[in-house]
Scaffold this motif. Structure first.
Motif, PDB file in Angstrom:
ATOM      1  N   TYR A   1       0.824  -1.207   0.000  1.00 15.40           N
ATOM      2  CA  TYR A   1       0.000   0.000   0.000  1.00 15.40           C
ATOM      3  C   TYR A   1       0.860   1.260   0.000  1.00 15.40           C
ATOM      4  CZ  TYR A   1      -3.966   3.020   0.752  1.00 15.40           C
ATOM      5  OH  TYR A   1      -4.928   3.983   0.574  1.00 15.40           O
TER       6      TYR A   1
ATOM      7  N   ASP B   1      -4.619  -6.699   3.496  1.00 12.59           N
ATOM      8  CA  ASP B   1      -3.981  -5.538   4.109  1.00 12.59           C
ATOM      9  C   ASP B   1      -4.196  -4.299   3.232  1.00 12.59           C
ATOM     10  OD1 ASP B   1      -2.344  -4.026   5.796  1.00 12.59           O
ATOM     11  OD2 ASP B   1      -0.544  -4.515   4.652  1.00 12.59           O
ATOM     12  N   HIS B   2      -3.981  -4.490   1.923  1.00  9.95           N
ATOM     13  CA  HIS B   2      -4.131  -3.368   0.991  1.00  9.95           C
ATOM     14  C   HIS B   2      -5.580  -2.858   0.956  1.00  9.95           C
ATOM     15  CE1 HIS B   2      -2.657  -1.211  -2.730  1.00  9.95           C
ATOM     16  NE2 HIS B   2      -3.953  -0.953  -2.716  1.00  9.95           N
TER      17      HIS B   2
ATOM     18  N   GLU C   1      -1.866 -10.293   1.881  1.00 13.45           N
ATOM     19  CA  GLU C   1      -1.278  -9.034   1.420  1.00 13.45           C
ATOM     20  C   GLU C   1      -2.361  -8.131   0.808  1.00 13.45           C
ATOM     21  OE1 GLU C   1       1.739  -9.615  -1.504  1.00 13.45           O
ATOM     22  OE2 GLU C   1       2.830  -7.823  -0.903  1.00 13.45           O
TER      23      GLU C   1
ATOM     24  N   GLU D   1      -4.007   0.062  -8.656  1.00 14.94           N
ATOM     25  CA  GLU D   1      -3.407  -0.358  -7.385  1.00 14.94           C
ATOM     26  C   GLU D   1      -3.073  -1.845  -7.323  1.00 14.94           C
ATOM     27  OE1 GLU D   1      -5.224   1.079  -3.899  1.00 14.94           O
ATOM     28  OE2 GLU D   1      -5.349   3.136  -4.642  1.00 14.94           O
TER      29      GLU D   1
ATOM     30  N   GLU E   1      -6.433  -0.834   4.037  1.00 15.57           N
ATOM     31  CA  GLU E   1      -5.908   0.536   3.981  1.00 15.57           C
ATOM     32  C   GLU E   1      -6.684   1.376   2.963  1.00 15.57           C
ATOM     33  OE1 GLU E   1      -3.585   1.876   5.893  1.00 15.57           O
ATOM     34  OE2 GLU E   1      -3.278  -0.007   6.979  1.00 15.57           O
ATOM     35  N   ALA E   2      -6.974   0.750   1.801  1.00  9.04           N
ATOM     36  CA  ALA E   2      -7.650   1.485   0.732  1.00  9.04           C
ATOM     37  C   ALA E   2      -9.051   1.899   1.159  1.00  9.04           C
ATOM     38  CB  ALA E   2      -7.711   0.634  -0.531  1.00  9.04           C
TER      39      ALA E   2
ATOM     40  N   SER F   1      -9.310   4.968   3.115  1.00  7.57           N
ATOM     41  CA  SER F   1      -9.314   6.233   2.373  1.00  7.57           C
ATOM     42  C   SER F   1     -10.436   6.276   1.335  1.00  7.57           C
ATOM     43  CB  SER F   1      -7.955   6.499   1.730  1.00  7.57           C
ATOM     44  OG  SER F   1      -7.190   5.345   1.603  1.00  7.57           O
TER      45      SER F   1
ATOM     46  N   ILE G   1      -0.479 -14.139  -0.652  1.00  8.20           N
ATOM     47  CA  ILE G   1      -0.948 -13.048  -1.516  1.00  8.20           C
ATOM     48  C   ILE G   1      -2.327 -12.562  -1.054  1.00  8.20           C
ATOM     49  CG2 ILE G   1      -1.857 -14.635  -3.283  1.00  8.20           C
ATOM     50  CD1 ILE G   1      -0.295 -11.326  -4.200  1.00  8.20           C
TER      51      ILE G   1
ATOM     52  N   ASP H   1     -11.670  -0.215  -7.428  1.00  5.31           N
ATOM     53  CA  ASP H   1     -10.528   0.693  -7.603  1.00  5.31           C
ATOM     54  C   ASP H   1      -9.210  -0.065  -7.533  1.00  5.31           C
ATOM     55  OD1 ASP H   1     -12.168   2.936  -7.745  1.00  5.31           O
ATOM     56  OD2 ASP H   1     -12.243   3.116  -5.566  1.00  5.31           O
ATOM     57  N   ILE H   2      -9.207  -1.161  -6.804  1.00  2.00           N
ATOM     58  CA  ILE H   2      -7.961  -1.896  -6.588  1.00  2.00           C
ATOM     59  C   ILE H   2      -7.722  -2.934  -7.685  1.00  2.00           C
ATOM     60  CG2 ILE H   2      -6.585  -3.170  -4.892  1.00  2.00           C
ATOM     61  CD1 ILE H   2      -7.689  -0.417  -3.951  1.00  2.00           C
ATOM     62  N   VAL H   3      -8.741  -3.759  -7.950  1.00  5.17           N
ATOM     63  CA  VAL H   3      -8.497  -4.878  -8.859  1.00  5.17           C
ATOM     64  C   VAL H   3      -8.991  -4.604 -10.282  1.00  5.17           C
ATOM     65  CG1 VAL H   3      -8.651  -6.497  -6.948  1.00  5.17           C
ATOM     66  CG2 VAL H   3     -10.653  -6.127  -8.375  1.00  5.17           C
TER      67      VAL H   3
ATOM     68  N   LYS I   1     -11.696   4.052  -0.828  1.00  5.47           N
ATOM     69  CA  LYS I   1     -11.694   3.361  -2.117  1.00  5.47           C
ATOM     70  C   LYS I   1     -12.407   2.019  -1.983  1.00  5.47           C
ATOM     71  CE  LYS I   1      -7.293   4.613  -2.288  1.00  5.47           C
ATOM     72  NZ  LYS I   1      -5.875   4.737  -2.597  1.00  5.47           N
TER      73      LYS I   1
END
Lengths: 108, 252
Positions: A27, B37-38, B34, A43, B41-42, B45, B31, B51-53, B47
């Protein structure tokens, strides 16, 4: 050509550079990329890339517990091979970007 | 703050996709945690998972999977165990019901059915994990895949009658050995996976029938009683297992 197509080949070099500045996690890498203006990077797209870089021995990972407790976080550091690859990437990028700049400037 | 439903679903689907693609389990977990975790956090904020994948979770899952190694050793291990277990169930059933008689066609056909069913199930799970939700289509596919082994078994039984291949009929001693061998297989796997399930299922399937065979009740009563005990026992056992699982997750 979209920015993501241009980025494809150089994202690995950018990640090497970010990880080279000190151990970091997924991140945080995205946040740093954004700080440098890479808002076009999807991302999630760094993770398949990080998997490959680890397989190629460019980066090493270790788990660290979060200060707030909770699950562990995966941190990345550069290996020796990674450092060498980063130096090579810088040289290659230097050559490519100078040539592109020169070419595009002439047009203007 | 906990992860949104969409993110949790995505991670669950990714896990299913990677496992049914034969990827190494610990690599998959790495993975997934991980990304968890992402996403965490996203979401802080503002998201969301898209937005991520990106738009297509399927493309993203394929991308991740393509960077991971195929766990050949693990697959061989689990695949081998499944085939040995399934074959043991069949043999034990035959042995307690008047003796094993195995033709070459059956000896080859049964493992082939197990393998094709396993591959089909893995393919189904991959599809279910990565495709957009459509209940009707999902249940149709599950139904088709679920029916396949039954049809294949029926086909094998029919073929076995039509085509004569060399076959062996186990003697009494050989049947006793087969019973001991299959029970050993169940006990060893039970010890290995630390669960009684591989002992309980065959016990519930075959024990009532065998024990009632020693009584003086009529054949019909025996059949009825063993069926009731079998289904009742399975039902209660699975219920208890389910409750145990709930308690386990509740405690975490």
């Amino acid at each position: 050509m979209s920015s993501s197509q241009i980025l494809k080949g150089i994202l690995e070099g950018c990640l090497l550079s970010i990880i080279g500045k000190g151990e970091t996690y997924g991140y945080e890498m995205i946040e740093k990329l954004n700080d440098y203006g890479f808002s076009m990077v999807k991302e999630g797209s760094i993770y398949p890339l990080l998997l490959r870089m680890k397989k190629e021995g460019l980066v090493a990972t270790h788990q660290k517990p979060l200060p707030s407790g909770g699950p562990k976080r995966k941190y990345y550091t550069l290996t020796e091979t990674g450092e060498k690859e980063l130096i090579e990437f810088k040289q290659r990028w230097d050559a490519v970007s100078k040539s592109v700049d020169r070419l595009l400037e002439e047009e203007g | 703050m906990i992860l949104s439903k969409e993110s949790q679903d995505f991670l669950e689907n990714l896990r299913l996709y990677l496992v049914s693609s034969g990827k190494n389990e610990s690599e998959s977990e790495e993975i997934i945690s991980e990304l968890e975790d992402h996403l965490y956090e996203a979401e802080k904020s503002g998201k969301n998972v898209e937005d991520i994948v990106g738009r297509s979770p399927k493309d993203y899952m394929e991308q991740v999977a393509s960077e991971m190694t195929f766990d050949r050793k693990g697959i061989m291990k689990y695949g081998g165990i499944i085939i040995v277990l399934a074959f043991s169930y069949l043999l034990l059933g035959d042995a307690v019901r008047g003796g094993i008689e195995l033709s070459l066609l059956e000896a080859l056909g049964y493992p082939l059915i197990f393998i094709s069913f396993t591959l089909l199930t893995a393919g189904l799970f991959r599809h279910l994990a990565s495709s957009k939700k459509n209940k009707t289509k999902e249940w149709t596919l599950i139904g088709i895949v679920g029916m396949t082994p039954i049809l294949l078994f029926l086909g094998l039984i029919y073929l076995n009658k039509v085509i004569v291949t060399p076959s062996v009929t186990f003697s009494f001693a050989a049947n006793v050995i087969a019973v001991i061998a299959t029970i050993t297989v169940f006990v060893i796997t039970a010890l290995w996976i630390k669960s009684l399930v591989t002992i309980m299922i065959p016990a519930l399937l075959y024990l009532p029938e065998v024990l009632l065979g020693f009584t003086n009740y009529g054949e019909e009563t025996q059949l009825l009683a063993s069926t009731i005990i079998m289904f009742g026992g399975l039902f209660i056992y699975l219920l208890l297992m389910g409750r145990k699982d709930v308690n386990k997750t509740g405690a975490l």
